[in-house]
Design a protein around this motif. Structure first.
Motif, mmCIF file in Angstrom:
data_model
loop_
_atom_site.group_PDB
_atom_site.id
_atom_site.type_symbol
_atom_site.label_atom_id
_atom_site.label_comp_id
_atom_site.label_asym_id
_atom_site.label_seq_id
_atom_site.Cartn_x
_atom_site.Cartn_y
_atom_site.Cartn_z
ATOM 1 N N UNK A 100 0.865 -1.179 0.000
ATOM 2 C CA UNK A 100 0.000 0.000 0.000
ATOM 3 C C UNK A 100 0.905 1.233 0.000
ATOM 4 N N UNK A 101 0.798 2.063 -1.053
ATOM 5 C CA UNK A 101 1.618 3.271 -1.139
ATOM 6 C C UNK A 101 0.762 4.473 -1.535
ATOM 7 N N UNK A 102 0.158 5.146 -0.553
ATOM 8 C CA UNK A 102 -0.560 6.381 -0.847
ATOM 9 C C UNK A 102 0.394 7.567 -0.840
ATOM 10 N N UNK A 103 0.045 8.645 -1.518
ATOM 11 C CA UNK A 103 0.828 9.879 -1.474
ATOM 12 C C UNK A 103 -0.091 11.084 -1.486
ATOM 13 N N UNK A 104 0.445 12.147 -0.910
ATOM 14 C CA UNK A 104 -0.225 13.447 -0.906
ATOM 15 C C UNK A 104 0.756 14.445 -1.500
ATOM 16 N N UNK A 105 0.254 15.318 -2.369
ATOM 17 C CA UNK A 105 1.119 16.325 -3.001
ATOM 18 C C UNK A 105 0.417 17.674 -2.980
ATOM 19 N N UNK A 106 1.183 18.713 -2.673
ATOM 20 C CA UNK A 106 0.668 20.082 -2.672
ATOM 21 C C UNK A 106 1.429 20.871 -3.730
ATOM 22 N N UNK A 107 0.709 21.476 -4.673
ATOM 23 C CA UNK A 107 1.321 22.244 -5.756
ATOM 24 C C UNK A 107 1.613 23.656 -5.269
#
Length: 185
Positions: A46-53
């Protein structure tokens, strides 16, 4: 003379209204993304990610990797947490080809061998936590509806425990690979 002044003022008025429209459009872009690594999910991790531009050409994010199926995912990784920074080279807002710099805190289960009397080896496993720095590259595509598709890969090096000869299966090189699907909101 009046025609030149009128043309000059009209030009500035058009340029000023265009600049306002561009800044309004850029501020209305969605800045948050959540993604899931589809390839790793198929293999049992399980590999979730969060990214903020941050802007149209850069973003920051974090991914978490946790294997859940030891039968299908044959690795000694317990987990990793990896913050990253990306620079984009595409024409769209925070999309296209990118370069990535990342850090990684990782925990790996190592096989430990210790010679005993009579030439035999005692064997046990030990969890070792390390910190790595690395770089990667990839591409990101986005639909008008906000769905995100991303392919990325990276390589890094662990900075600690690299000279410890007691670890039989230790490699100072770490890798990341992603085939991420997500949504920008």
């Amino acid at each position: 003379m009046r025609n030149c002044v009128f043309a000059f003022l009209t030009l500035f008025a058009v340029m000023g209204s265009q600049a306002q429209t561009d800044s309004i459009q850029k501020n209305n872009f969605r800045k948050n993304e959540v993604k899931l690594n589809a390839i790793m999910l198929l293999f049992g991790a399980f590999e979730p990610s969060y990214e903020y531009n941050l802007s149209e050409s850069s973003s920051v994010g974090m991914s978490l990797f946790v294997p859940f199926d030891d039968d299908n995912f044959d690795t000694n990784i317990n987990y990793y947490i990896s913050p990253y920074y990306r620079i984009f080279f595409g024409q769209k807002y925070a999309a296209g080809f990118f370069l990535e710099g990342f850090a990684m805190v990782n925990s790996i289960e190592h096989e430990y061998y210790n010679p005993s009397q009579g030439g035999n080896y005692n064997y046990w496993e030990k969890d070792v936590t390390d910190f790595a720095l690395g770089f990667g590259l990839g591409g990101k595509w986005m639909t008008r509806g906000g769905f995100v598709f991303e392919v990325s890969g990276g390589i890094g090096r662990n900075l600690f425990n690299t000279n410890d000869s007691d670890y039989y299966d230790y490699s100072p090189i770490v890798g990341k690979f992603g085939f991420n699907l997500g949504f920008r909101f």
